[in-house]
Design an enzyme around this catalytic site. Structure first.
Site, short mmCIF file in Angstrom:
data_model
loop_
_atom_site.label_atom_id
_atom_site.label_comp_id
_atom_site.label_asym_id
_atom_site.label_seq_id
_atom_site.Cartn_x
_atom_site.Cartn_y
_atom_site.Cartn_z
N TYR A 1 -1.05 -0.84 10.46
CA TYR A 1 -1.26 -1.20 9.06
C TYR A 1 -0.10 -0.69 8.21
O TYR A 1 0.47 -1.42 7.39
CB TYR A 1 -2.58 -0.62 8.57
CG TYR A 1 -2.94 -0.96 7.14
CD1 TYR A 1 -3.54 -2.18 6.83
CD2 TYR A 1 -2.69 -0.07 6.11
CE1 TYR A 1 -3.87 -2.50 5.52
CE2 TYR A 1 -3.01 -0.38 4.80
CZ TYR A 1 -3.60 -1.59 4.51
OH TYR A 1 -3.93 -1.90 3.21
N SER B 1 0.85 -1.19 0.00
CA SER B 1 0.00 0.00 0.00
C SER B 1 0.89 1.24 0.00
O SER B 1 2.04 1.19 0.45
CB SER B 1 -0.89 0.00 1.25
OG SER B 1 -1.47 1.26 1.48
#
Length: 258
Positions: A155, A142
């Site tokens: 995350y 990401s």
């Protein structure tokens, strides 16, 4: 285009993983989907069947090393080899929580899938590819892994760690015929992102989505199939001289700070 190759899509039951599995089936791959939810898998399998192709589902919790080892063994038992793998599994547990408020159990749970789980997948996939003389991997990271994000510290740490695993392994196995790359995904229309919008504003998640779009130069959320196209290209022989690469696909979102 018929490839005749076998691809394992981990996290193929939803989002970018699902789109990758479906596109791979269209392109002639033999597709194996791994995930935790049989109901979601059934929906993906139905979509693939409607395209005139077939896929196999293997229920797997990638935080468990025994299940991951069994997964790879089953792919080989069924089809004799594993030419490509896309590791797209991820959890958004803990997103929206400031670092000091994240509970240890939530940290362990998220890192167990988002980082350890990807490491386990790579470990057993690479072992098989070494046996058969080569292969190609793509890990779905990401743009959060390129830096940090408020309310997404764990995350972001996991996605950053995934890039470290990708680049290190790419160097280690470059002469063994194994290419290892990563996709740094921006905002894509997936159940995970929709859940983030709902967490941010349960009464009006569409408002959060519109605010998010304003930060993206292309002024839109990507479709998972756009990520799938890039993943399959990185896995293909067309990208034969590319390894250790982090391909950013985010509509220009991160272009101002990278």
């Amino acid at each position: 285009m018929q490839t005749g190759k076998v691809i394992l899509v981990v996290g193929g039951t939803s989002g970018i993983g699902s789109a990758t599995a479906q596109l791979a089936a269209e392109r002639g791959y033999t597709v194996v989907i791994a995930g935790r939810d049989p109901q979601k898998a059934a929906q993906v399998m139905k979509a693939i069947k409607e395209k005139g192709a077939l896929a196999h589902f293997l229920q797997t919790d990638i935080s468990d090393s025994r299940q991951v080892a069994h997964l790879v063994d089953e792919v080989v038992r069924l089809y004799g080899r594993m030419d490509a793998a896309c590791n797209s599994a991820a959890l958004d547990e803990g997103v929206g929580v400031a670092l000091a408020d994240v509970e240890e159990e939530a940290y362990d749970y998220q890192m167990g899938v988002n980082l350890k789980g990807i490491w386990l997948c790579m470990k057993y996939q690479i072992r098989q590819m070494l046996k058969q003389g080569g292969g190609s991997l793509v890990n779905v990271s990401s743009i959060n892994g390129l830096g940090g994000a408020q309310g997404a510290s764990i995350y972001s740490a996991a996605k950053s760690g995934m890039l470290g695993l990708t680049k290190s392994a790419a160097q280690e196995y470059a002469t063994a015929g194994i290419r290892i790359n990563a996709l740094c995904a921006g905002a894509f229309k997936t159940p995970m992102l929709e859940n983030v919008f709902k967490k941010a504003n349960p009464d009006n998640p569409s408002q959060v989505e519109e605010q998010y779009k304003a930060f993206i130069p292309m002024q839109r959320i990507g479709h998972p199939s756009e990520a799938a196209e890039a993943i399959l290209w990185l896995l293909s022989d067309q990208a034969s001289y590319i390894t250790g690469h982090s391909m950013i696909i985010d509509g220009g979102f991160s272009s101002s700070f990278r």
